[in-house]
Design an enzyme around this catalytic site. Structure first.
Site, PDB file in Angstrom:
ATOM      1  N   HIS A 169       0.864  -1.249  -0.006  1.00  0.00           N
ATOM      2  CA  HIS A 169       0.021  -0.119  -0.003  1.00  0.00           C
ATOM      3  C   HIS A 169       0.870   1.066  -0.048  1.00  0.00           C
ATOM      4  O   HIS A 169       0.539   2.322  -0.514  1.00  0.00           O
ATOM      5  CB  HIS A 169      -0.910   0.206   1.279  1.00  0.00           C
ATOM      6  CG  HIS A 169      -2.093  -0.902   0.955  1.00  0.00           C
ATOM      7  ND1 HIS A 169      -2.334  -1.934   1.313  1.00  0.00           N
ATOM      8  CD2 HIS A 169      -3.489  -0.459   0.185  1.00  0.00           C
ATOM      9  CE1 HIS A 169      -3.384  -2.582   0.995  1.00  0.00           C
ATOM     10  NE2 HIS A 169      -4.041  -1.603   0.182  1.00  0.00           N
ATOM     11  N   GLU A 173     -17.373  -4.332 -31.980  1.00  0.00           N
ATOM     12  CA  GLU A 173     -16.395  -3.548 -32.996  1.00  0.00           C
ATOM     13  C   GLU A 173     -16.568  -4.335 -34.161  1.00  0.00           C
ATOM     14  O   GLU A 173     -15.480  -4.303 -35.166  1.00  0.00           O
ATOM     15  CB  GLU A 173     -15.031  -3.913 -32.245  1.00  0.00           C
ATOM     16  CG  GLU A 173     -14.916  -5.450 -31.705  1.00  0.00           C
ATOM     17  CD  GLU A 173     -13.344  -5.589 -30.843  1.00  0.00           C
ATOM     18  OE1 GLU A 173     -12.732  -4.894 -30.985  1.00  0.00           O
ATOM     19  OE2 GLU A 173     -13.414  -6.993 -30.436  1.00  0.00           O
ATOM     20  N   ASP A 178     -11.312  -1.505 -33.913  1.00  0.00           N
ATOM     21  CA  ASP A 178     -11.485  -2.485 -34.884  1.00  0.00           C
ATOM     22  C   ASP A 178     -12.723  -2.017 -35.702  1.00  0.00           C
ATOM     23  O   ASP A 178     -12.833  -2.356 -36.917  1.00  0.00           O
ATOM     24  CB  ASP A 178     -11.657  -3.751 -34.348  1.00  0.00           C
ATOM     25  CG  ASP A 178     -10.497  -4.572 -34.108  1.00  0.00           C
ATOM     26  OD1 ASP A 178      -9.624  -4.505 -34.830  1.00  0.00           O
ATOM     27  OD2 ASP A 178     -10.102  -5.171 -32.868  1.00  0.00           O
ATOM     28  N   CYS A 182     -14.368   2.222 -25.804  1.00  0.00           N
ATOM     29  CA  CYS A 182     -12.886   1.756 -25.254  1.00  0.00           C
ATOM     30  C   CYS A 182     -12.240   1.858 -26.311  1.00  0.00           C
ATOM     31  O   CYS A 182     -10.926   1.547 -25.956  1.00  0.00           O
ATOM     32  CB  CYS A 182     -13.092   0.572 -24.529  1.00  0.00           C
ATOM     33  SG  CYS A 182     -13.324  -0.988 -25.474  1.00  0.00           S
TER      34      CYS A 182
HETATM   35  C1  PEP Z   1     -10.984  -1.726 -30.488  1.00  0.00           C
HETATM   36  O1  PEP Z   1     -10.872  -2.695 -31.266  1.00  0.00           O
HETATM   37  O2  PEP Z   1     -11.244  -0.368 -30.333  1.00  0.00           O
HETATM   38  C2  PEP Z   1     -10.330  -1.961 -28.900  1.00  0.00           C
HETATM   39  C3  PEP Z   1     -10.638  -1.353 -27.904  1.00  0.00           C
HETATM   40  O3  PEP Z   1      -9.733  -3.369 -28.757  1.00  0.00           O
HETATM   41  P1  PEP Z   1      -8.309  -3.400 -29.657  1.00  0.00           P
HETATM   42  O4  PEP Z   1      -7.562  -2.152 -29.780  1.00  0.00           O
HETATM   43  O5  PEP Z   1      -7.578  -4.367 -28.373  1.00  0.00           O
HETATM   44  O6  PEP Z   1      -8.353  -4.201 -30.631  1.00  0.00           O
HETATM   45 MG    MG Z   2     -10.429  -4.625 -30.878  1.00  0.00          MG
END
Ligand code: PEP
Ligand code: MG
Length: 539
Positions: A188, A427, A451, A498
């Site tokens: 910690h 994706e 993707d 993401c």
């Molecule tokens: C994506 O495809 O946007 C993603 C977050 O995954 P990675 O970049 O790991 O394929």
């Molecule tokens: Mg991806």
């Protein structure tokens, strides 16, 4: 000038004088006592005071470094109330007729050794905690306060080891860096150092004679200079100035809510690829982890990571995030991420080939091993599981069935697990087009724009020749995002992004207007995106 190497716990540059810090191991004498029950009462009173002190430290830490990091002092309070710990102290006082200080010191040493001998890294790190609480009680019993003061000049603390309570109670304005010989990156104290934004090195062969000397800590490269020469000093002064300017700008946004001007809250999370990245998540004040790319675990190894190895990693991440959401994506191997031991055949078009969930549904044992580790780890925090490269409802149903089997196996073995949300990456264009149907199957969607852009625009994301036309702002991609959010919400899912596009602050307001619930970005982008959220309107 002397130069040493250590393991970096948190990057950054510190220049200043060394304060050799030793808490002055409290000498505990073994003394015979006549009245064991009175000695136990003395112990109970001291314990009560120690718990009070820890409460005050909790409040201080809460204000300075946030709830997740303050939680260690609650853990210390609980440790002091632990039955085994207390029974051992009572037994020693009663059976040996000795003073409470001696009983606490003996118990503290025994428990610390027991923790240190454990295989589990988390429990190993608790060895320092049990020593810490025992010294606190001994301090109260002998009328000494272990909450030491630093001098007026900010210093680089050099110590054998540091306990969390010592770290947090030091006046932050007087602290430049920590350099210790012992300590683990999982302790910690290390977490606190990262959260306090203080450069820190462990594993340095420290010397008491350094006390008072000038030094430089290079937390980025893991270097420590004692008595630096003029040229080295000059170059590190320049480095430090750059870091200060960048930090100043960002730090103003820490602790601020991720809320638009009209009060809409956005969940702002961070993307990670390893346990070590959690430090950056905390340092940048993200509210959770929106994407843990678990395949990096596989990429680092020469053979399949075992269930136990994976469990330790997921558990550590969940524990370090202290209840905040952690979305872990199952293995996304293939395409650009090749692993020799998977023995995959050559493919002419691996981006559209045998990868991610396709491998998992084909080689179910690999998948189940990971799922077992994930479910087991879910008992230690808030874990959500996310599946990559989905193209059909059928796949999702198969996945859910396998998850059910894994849970049933854990139930049969009496292994507990937490509430786990299941979600999918959106994706592929196929997933976008059936997102209304997929929304009925899962708890959340996370849009992988990296993707999604490649498959929508038919542009290999790895091909440098096409970089200039790989356009995530393409209206086709933006319309897809809008459609996914709409369908996700209609089916009761929360929807996030993401992929890298989530960190594009020129689009933040547009995403919010589309109704996005979550954005998960690289840790260093958390504060810039927070700024963009706070400058946006939701309608
Ligand atoms: C994506 O495809 O946007 C993603 C977050 O995954 P990675 O970049 O790991 O394929
Ligand atoms: Mg991806």
């Amino acid at each position: 000038m002397e130069q040493y190497e250590g393991k970096s716990i948190f990057k950054g540059t510190a220049i200043g004088r060394i304060l050799f810090y030793s808490k002055g191991q409290q000498q505990v004498k073994r003394e015979k006592i006549d009245d064991a029950e009175a000695e136990i009462k003395r112990y109970e009173e001291a314990k009560g005071k120690a718990i009070e002190q820890l409460g005050a430290l909790y409040d201080k830490a809460l204000a300075e470094v946030g709830e997740a990091n303050a939680a260690i002092f609650e853990v210390h309070q609980m440790m002091l109330d632990d039955d085994d710990y207390n029974d051992s102290i009572y037994n020693i006082i009663r059976n040996d007729g000795v003073n409470a200080e001696f009983a606490v010191a003996t118990t503290g040493d025994n428990f610390a050794r027991m923790f240190a001998d454990m295989d589990d890294e988390y429990f190993k790190a608790r060895s320092a905690d049990v020593k810490d609480i025992s010294e606190r009680v001994i301090g109260v019993l002998s009328g000494k306060n272990m909450d030491g003061e630093l001098g007026d000049e900010p210093v680089i603390i050099v110590a054998e080891d540091l306990a969390p309570s010592e770290t947090v109670q030091m006046d932050k304005t007087k602290l430049l860096a920590f350099v210790t010989r012992l300590g683990s990156s999982n302790s910690h104290t290390a977490i606190l150092a990262r959260t306090m934004n203080i450069p820190a090195l462990i594993g340095v062969d420290i010397k008491e004679e350094w006390d008072g000397k000038m030094a430089i800590v290079d937390g980025k490269e893991g270097l420590f200079f004692v008595d630096p020469d003029a040229d080295t000093l000059e170059s590190y002064f320049a480095k430090r100035k750059e870091e200060e300017e960048a930090r100043e700008l960002l730090s103003q946004l820490k602790g601020q809510p991720d809320e638009t001007k009209d009060g809409k809250h956005i969940h702002l999370y961070a993307n990670i690829g390893s346990v070590a990245d959690v430090a950056n998540v905390l340092a940048n004040d993200a509210a959770g982890i929106g994407l843990f790319r678990s395949e990096f675990l596989y990429l680092e190894k020469d053979d399949y990571p075992t269930e136990e190895e994976q469990f330790q990693v997921y558990k550590t991440v969940a524990q370090n995030m202290a209840g905040r959401k952690v979305v872990i994506r199952t293995l996304d191997i293939g395409a650009d991420k090749q692993v020799d031991y998977f023995n995959m055949e050559h493919e002419d078009n691996p981006a559209m080939g045998y990868r991610a969930i396709r491998i998992c549904l084909d080689r179910v044992e690999i998948f189940k091993t990971q799922l077992r580790a994930l479910y087991r780890a879910s008992a230690f925090g808030t874990i959500s599981i996310m599946f990559p490269m989905i193209i059909s409802v059928d796949e999702v149903r198969k996945i859910k069935k396998i998850c059910e089997e894994v849970r049933a196996e854990l139930d049969d073995n009496g292994i507990t697990y937490g509430e786990v949300e299941l979600g999918i990456m959106i994706e592929t264009p196929a997933a976008v087009m059936i997102s209304d149907l997929l929304a009925n199957e899962v708890d959340f969607f996370s849009i992988g724009t990296n993707d999604l852009t490649q498959y929508t625009l038919a542009i290999d994301r790895q091909n440098p020749k096409l970089d200039n036309i790989y356009d995530s702002h393409h209206p086709a991609v933006l319309r897809m995002i809008e459609q996914v959010i709409k369908n996700g919400h209609a089916g009761g899912c929360w929807v996030g992004i993401c992929g890298e596009l989530g960190a594009d602050v020129t689009l933040t307001e547009q995403f919010i207007k589309m109704g996005i619930d979550e954005l998960s970005v690289s840790p260093t982008f958390v504060l810039p995106v927070r700024k963009a959220i706070r400058e946006s309107s939701s309608n």
